[in-house]
Scaffold this active site. Sequence first.
Site, PDB file in Angstrom:
ATOM      1  CB  SER A 142      -2.730   4.702  -8.926  1.00 56.74           C
ATOM      2  OG  SER A 142      -3.622   5.284  -7.992  1.00 56.74           O
ATOM      3  CE1 TYR A 155       1.058   6.466  -5.557  1.00 62.87           C
ATOM      4  CE2 TYR A 155      -1.105   7.386  -6.071  1.00 62.87           C
ATOM      5  CZ  TYR A 155      -0.273   6.292  -5.897  1.00 62.87           C
ATOM      6  OH  TYR A 155      -0.780   5.015  -6.070  1.00 62.87           O
TER       7      TYR A 155
END
Length: 258
Positions: A142, A155
């Site tokens: 990501s 995350y």
Amino acid sequence: MKFQDKVVLITGASGGIGIKTAKLFENEGARLALVDLDKGRLENSAKEEGLNLSESLLLSGNVGSEDEVQAFVKETVNHFGRIDVFINNAGINGHFGDITEQSIENFQNVMNVNATGVFLGLKHVMKVMKEQQSGAIVNTASNGGLLGSPGMAPYIASKHAVIGLTKSAALEGAPHQIRVNAVAPSGVDTAMVHAIEKNASPDNIEEARKQFKASVPMNRYATAEEIGKLMMFLASDDASFISGSYYRIDGGQGATSV
């Protein structure tokens, strides 16, 4: 057809990126082994996407459990005889909140799926690929693996780990003709990004969406198909000398930061 009769294993396969990528590979002749925690949801997603269920292997599995990862890798090999491509894709957002408000349970859960899950997938699929002396792996990282973001520390930490695992796995795989890369998307038009919108502004989701899109020079989210196409390229022979890299796919967002 670039992936004719190639065996492609995809985790997190019922989600937006997973199922769209599966369809792209199927269109290029691949044989699919699809894994998700919820097999019923996976079956529904596969039907909605129009996958050929008679030719695909649908499996349930928790990527954070070594026993379950071993089981779905073994079942894939028993069914197809090999694994040519591994899309190491399963991931979750977890709960949002400042570090001072985060529970250890949430942190551990996110790390278990996003980091431990990637590690276990690499561990057991690379064993198969070492025996074959061939294979291509694409991990889903990501832009959160390159940057920070308030309220999403678990995350962010997990996706930084994915990029580190990608680099180490590429070095270990190189002598065995195993290539390992990662994709690093910004916002993708899937349920995961919509959850982030809702968290950012529960009373005005449209405004949050507008602001998130405005942070991208192309002023939009990526589609799941766009991520899948990059994954396919990295898994293909066209990328035969690419390994140990991560690829931003972010509409130019990365050009605004180091």
